[in-house]
Scaffold this motif. Structure first.
Motif, PDB file in Angstrom:
ATOM      1  N   ALA A  18      42.941  36.994  32.593  1.00 52.83           N
ATOM      2  CA  ALA A  18      42.921  36.392  33.928  1.00 52.83           C
ATOM      3  C   ALA A  18      42.899  37.529  34.936  1.00 52.83           C
ATOM      4  O   ALA A  18      43.736  38.432  34.866  1.00 52.83           O
ATOM      5  N   ILE A  19      41.967  37.476  35.861  1.00 50.00           N
ATOM      6  CA  ILE A  19      41.730  38.603  36.770  1.00 50.00           C
ATOM      7  C   ILE A  19      42.048  38.216  38.208  1.00 50.00           C
ATOM      8  O   ILE A  19      41.559  37.200  38.718  1.00 50.00           O
ATOM      9  N   HIS A  20      42.870  39.040  38.837  1.00 53.38           N
ATOM     10  CA  HIS A  20      42.954  39.004  40.295  1.00 53.38           C
ATOM     11  C   HIS A  20      42.256  40.250  40.806  1.00 53.38           C
ATOM     12  O   HIS A  20      42.678  41.370  40.515  1.00 53.38           O
ATOM     13  N   PHE A  21      41.202  40.061  41.565  1.00 52.55           N
ATOM     14  CA  PHE A  21      40.410  41.171  42.098  1.00 52.55           C
ATOM     15  C   PHE A  21      40.787  41.355  43.565  1.00 52.55           C
ATOM     16  O   PHE A  21      40.587  40.458  44.384  1.00 52.55           O
ATOM     17  N   ASP A  22      41.348  42.504  43.888  1.00 52.78           N
ATOM     18  CA  ASP A  22      41.886  42.788  45.216  1.00 52.78           C
ATOM     19  C   ASP A  22      40.898  42.389  46.321  1.00 52.78           C
ATOM     20  O   ASP A  22      39.720  42.780  46.302  1.00 52.78           O
ATOM     21  N   ALA A  23      41.392  41.634  47.280  1.00 57.36           N
ATOM     22  CA  ALA A  23      40.529  41.188  48.387  1.00 57.36           C
ATOM     23  C   ALA A  23      40.130  42.329  49.302  1.00 57.36           C
ATOM     24  O   ALA A  23      39.253  42.165  50.161  1.00 57.36           O
ATOM     25  N   GLN A  46      52.562  38.510  44.391  1.00 59.78           N
ATOM     26  CA  GLN A  46      51.847  37.254  44.619  1.00 59.78           C
ATOM     27  C   GLN A  46      50.510  37.239  43.885  1.00 59.78           C
ATOM     28  O   GLN A  46      50.118  36.224  43.289  1.00 59.78           O
ATOM     29  N   ALA A  47      49.808  38.358  43.900  1.00 60.29           N
ATOM     30  CA  ALA A  47      48.531  38.442  43.181  1.00 60.29           C
ATOM     31  C   ALA A  47      48.754  38.242  41.682  1.00 60.29           C
ATOM     32  O   ALA A  47      47.952  37.569  41.008  1.00 60.29           O
ATOM     33  N   THR A  48      49.835  38.821  41.163  1.00 55.83           N
ATOM     34  CA  THR A  48      50.150  38.649  39.747  1.00 55.83           C
ATOM     35  C   THR A  48      50.443  37.189  39.434  1.00 55.83           C
ATOM     36  O   THR A  48      49.990  36.657  38.414  1.00 55.83           O
ATOM     37  N   LEU A  49      51.198  36.518  40.301  1.00 54.05           N
ATOM     38  CA  LEU A  49      51.508  35.105  40.092  1.00 54.05           C
ATOM     39  C   LEU A  49      50.240  34.251  40.107  1.00 54.05           C
ATOM     40  O   LEU A  49      50.099  33.320  39.301  1.00 54.05           O
ATOM     41  N   GLY A  95      43.466  47.737  36.062  1.00 57.88           N
ATOM     42  CA  GLY A  95      42.130  48.199  35.712  1.00 57.88           C
ATOM     43  C   GLY A  95      42.101  49.586  35.129  1.00 57.88           C
ATOM     44  O   GLY A  95      41.094  50.007  34.543  1.00 57.88           O
ATOM     45  N   ASP A  96      43.202  50.337  35.261  1.00 58.24           N
ATOM     46  CA  ASP A  96      43.284  51.690  34.698  1.00 58.24           C
ATOM     47  C   ASP A  96      43.838  51.700  33.279  1.00 58.24           C
ATOM     48  O   ASP A  96      43.979  52.764  32.684  1.00 58.24           O
ATOM     49  N   CYS A  97      44.200  50.515  32.744  1.00 62.69           N
ATOM     50  CA  CYS A  97      44.824  50.439  31.419  1.00 62.69           C
ATOM     51  C   CYS A  97      43.764  50.310  30.329  1.00 62.69           C
ATOM     52  O   CYS A  97      42.627  49.906  30.578  1.00 62.69           O
ATOM     53  N   ARG A 128      42.808  31.754  41.399  1.00 65.41           N
ATOM     54  CA  ARG A 128      42.252  30.761  42.331  1.00 65.41           C
ATOM     55  C   ARG A 128      42.159  31.283  43.752  1.00 65.41           C
ATOM     56  O   ARG A 128      41.402  30.765  44.572  1.00 65.41           O
ATOM     57  N   LYS A 129      42.941  32.311  44.045  1.00 62.76           N
ATOM     58  CA  LYS A 129      42.941  32.865  45.397  1.00 62.76           C
ATOM     59  C   LYS A 129      43.065  34.371  45.326  1.00 62.76           C
ATOM     60  O   LYS A 129      43.790  34.899  44.498  1.00 62.76           O
ATOM     61  N   ARG A 130      42.313  35.053  46.173  1.00 60.60           N
ATOM     62  CA  ARG A 130      42.389  36.514  46.239  1.00 60.60           C
ATOM     63  C   ARG A 130      43.102  36.919  47.527  1.00 60.60           C
ATOM     64  O   ARG A 130      42.860  36.338  48.587  1.00 60.60           O
ATOM     65  N   ILE A 131      43.976  37.914  47.406  1.00 61.31           N
ATOM     66  CA  ILE A 131      44.681  38.423  48.583  1.00 61.31           C
ATOM     67  C   ILE A 131      44.549  39.934  48.628  1.00 61.31           C
ATOM     68  O   ILE A 131      44.255  40.586  47.628  1.00 61.31           O
ATOM     69  N   LYS A 132      44.774  40.482  49.813  1.00 65.00           N
ATOM     70  CA  LYS A 132      44.737  41.931  49.988  1.00 65.00           C
ATOM     71  C   LYS A 132      46.070  42.512  49.496  1.00 65.00           C
ATOM     72  O   LYS A 132      47.131  42.064  49.919  1.00 65.00           O
ATOM     73  N   CYS A 133      45.985  43.500  48.644  1.00 60.01           N
ATOM     74  CA  CYS A 133      47.182  44.076  48.033  1.00 60.01           C
ATOM     75  C   CYS A 133      47.501  45.439  48.633  1.00 60.01           C
ATOM     76  O   CYS A 133      46.594  46.209  48.972  1.00 60.01           O
ATOM     77  N   GLY A 134      48.780  45.739  48.720  1.00 58.64           N
ATOM     78  CA  GLY A 134      49.226  47.033  49.214  1.00 58.64           C
ATOM     79  C   GLY A 134      50.395  47.536  48.406  1.00 58.64           C
ATOM     80  O   GLY A 134      51.269  46.748  47.998  1.00 58.64           O
TER      81      GLY A 134
END
Length: 503
Positions: free
Chosen positions: A10-15, A53-56, A77-79, A39-45
């Motif tokens: 399952a992928i969350h791709f940084d917004a 939240q992105a992980t959830l 993505g570095d793993c 289902r939703k992408r958010i900007k990560c910092g």
């Protein structure tokens, strides 16, 4: 790598990423039934709630899309995997536990520097890295006005690495918890660096302790500057020998390493020799610092002299068992107080000196005070101790004292077999370390021992004597006469030991 053998992802791709990059990955993986997108992408910092939240979002998508998934493994993505899929599956199925680092937030020393309690009791609305002025303005205003808050009463905050592997039941409990406990969610949303505390705390809150293995299955290392170590093509053999299932960070340029690890993950017949020396080996090699070999000597507190009338005799030897045999003979023949590696070995037998002798750190920090107390305890002005040749700062300190200090450096021969055993004893290698790895490591270890001896010689200590294994016993006796200020008969009695240098 993962879906080729039947695993799900399952992928969350940084917004924050470019839209065309997301479209590319979505197009390439769109037909793969083992891939789902959050289902939703958010900007990560970094350090923000957005990472949790992105992980959830990714976890919720995985739970819904893959009802057969038994374990949920947090990756970036570095793993990349450093074992085969069959090995990883068998490993996870062998124990019904969750793998997550979770240590008591306040009692553990997981946080080395910077904010600790302040991460939790104040509200953090800005990112320290991208908005430092606003971050500290908000923090300083809250501290000035005393705007602290309480931690939820039934939650004991834990901390640890964010690279976890949790069972499906645990993940479902966490998702249910996030929907029921809005108070806890509000609390964590404004904590600082919650990716190190949120899952770690909830797992301890929801799962029995016996079902938690407090470790990560992802191999990662950090430099002395707090930066993650990056792995390249020539790290393949090292990575396979570590007792982990995945690793990070793989360099984006290490295409050959990624190719080999991908092939390995699909190889059901692969076998692994676990040596697990990665961290100790990295520490050993990287600590040879600023002069091209090791970090510069640190400053130590200046303490008063041992006493002008006193005599400190130091036996310096890399083979501790050789020095201990010699010290035992000296004790028997001369009756002089002789203490073995008191600054190198925690278990060295020492009298109760009020606690100063309790740990190696205390002994080293208060070295002169400790030595003065030993002189007083034994009611003597002559004392013998053993030290490792790597303790050059200790030798310089004591040899610079007003007391008379003598050094007897015992130089032993080092066979390859001994050096391999030494590498295993200090954690640079293990029983399963490949021979070619040992062959590359031996010259470095041998060179390090030579360097330590050269450093002692370069220091040009005033009373420095060298007793070599290759010398005749008469020469050994002559040196002991000068070192211990004893008769030749007693010196010869000490050197009569047949197996002094035996390994």
């Amino acid at each position: 790598m993962l879906t080729a053998v039947g695993d799900y992802i399952a992928i969350h791709f940084d917004a924050r990423a470019k839209p065309e990059h997301f479209e590319q990955i979505k197009t390439e993986l769109g037909d793969n039934p083992n891939v789902v997108f959050a289902r939703k992408r958010i900007k990560c910092g970094w350090g923000e709630w957005s990472l949790v939240q992105a992980t959830l979002y990714a976890v919720e998508a995985a739970v819904d899309a893959f009802p057969r998934a038994t374990h949920f493994y947090m990756l970036s993505g570095d793993c990349a995997p450093i074992k085969s899929a069959s090995y990883a599956h068998e490993f996870l199925d062998s124990s019904d536990v969750d793998y997550i680092e979770s240590f008591d937030y306040f009692e553990s020393d997981w946080i080395k520097t910077g904010m600790k309690e302040e991460r939790l009791i104040y509200r953090h609305f800005f990112n320290e890295r991208t908005q430092p002025k606003r971050f500290y303005a908000s923090y300083n205003l809250q501290t000035k006005l005393g705007l602290t808050r309480e931690i939820p009463r039934d939650v004991q905050v834990q901390i640890g690495s964010q690279w976890w592997c949790l069972r499906r039941r645990t993940i479902e409990w966490i998702i249910d918890f996030t929907r029921k406990r809005r108070d806890v969610m509000r609390f964590f949303r404004t904590t600082w660096i919650p990716d190190e505390t949120f899952f770690q705390t909830l797992v301890r809150h929801l799962v029995p302790e016996k079902e938690i293995s407090t470790r990560t299955l992802t191999f990662l290392m950090f430099t002395d500057y707090g930066m993650p170590v990056t792995f390249y093509n020539d790290h393949y053999d090292l990575l396979l020998g570590q007792d982990y299932l995945f690793t990070r960070k793989i360099s984006p340029e290490a295409l050959e390493l990624k190719r080999r690890l991908g092939t390995l993950y699909a190889n059901d017949n692969a076998t692994f020799q676990i040596s697990d020396e990665g961290r100790s080996l990295f520490k050993f090699l990287s600590a040879r610092g600023r002069d091209g070999r090791r970090f510069a000597s640190r400053f130590w507190e200046t303490e008063s002299s041992l006493g002008r009338e006193r005599e400190l005799m130091i036996v310096v030897c890399k083979k501790w068992h050789v020095a201990k045999r010699l010290m035992e003979r000296i004790r028997q023949v001369t009756n002089l107080p002789a203490i073995e590696y008191l600054f190198n070995e925690e278990s060295t037998a020492l009298p109760d000196l009020g606690g100063i002798q309790g740990t190696l750190a205390k002994r080293t920090r208060h070295r002169r005070a400790l030595m003065r107390m030993l002189f007083d305890y034994y009611e003597t002005d002559r004392l013998i101790v053993c030290m490792d040749p790597g303790s050059i700062d200790l030798l310089q300190d004591f040899c610079g004292d007003r007391a008379t200090t003598k050094l007897l450096e015992v130089q032993c021969d080092f066979t390859d077999e001994y050096l391999i055993g030494h590498a295993m004893r200090v954690g640079l290698a293990g029983e399963q370390t490949p021979e070619d790895t040992l062959e590359r490591l031996l010259p470095t270890i041998r060179g390090d021992m030579t360097y330590e001896s050269d450093s002692i010689r370069d220091a040009d200590f005033e009373n420095h004597l060298i007793l070599r294994e290759s010398d005749e016993r008469d020469q050994h006796a002559d040196l002991l006469v000068r070192f211990l200020d004893i008769s030749r008969e007693k010196a010869q009695e000490i050197t009569q030991q047949d197996h002094l240098f035996a390994d």
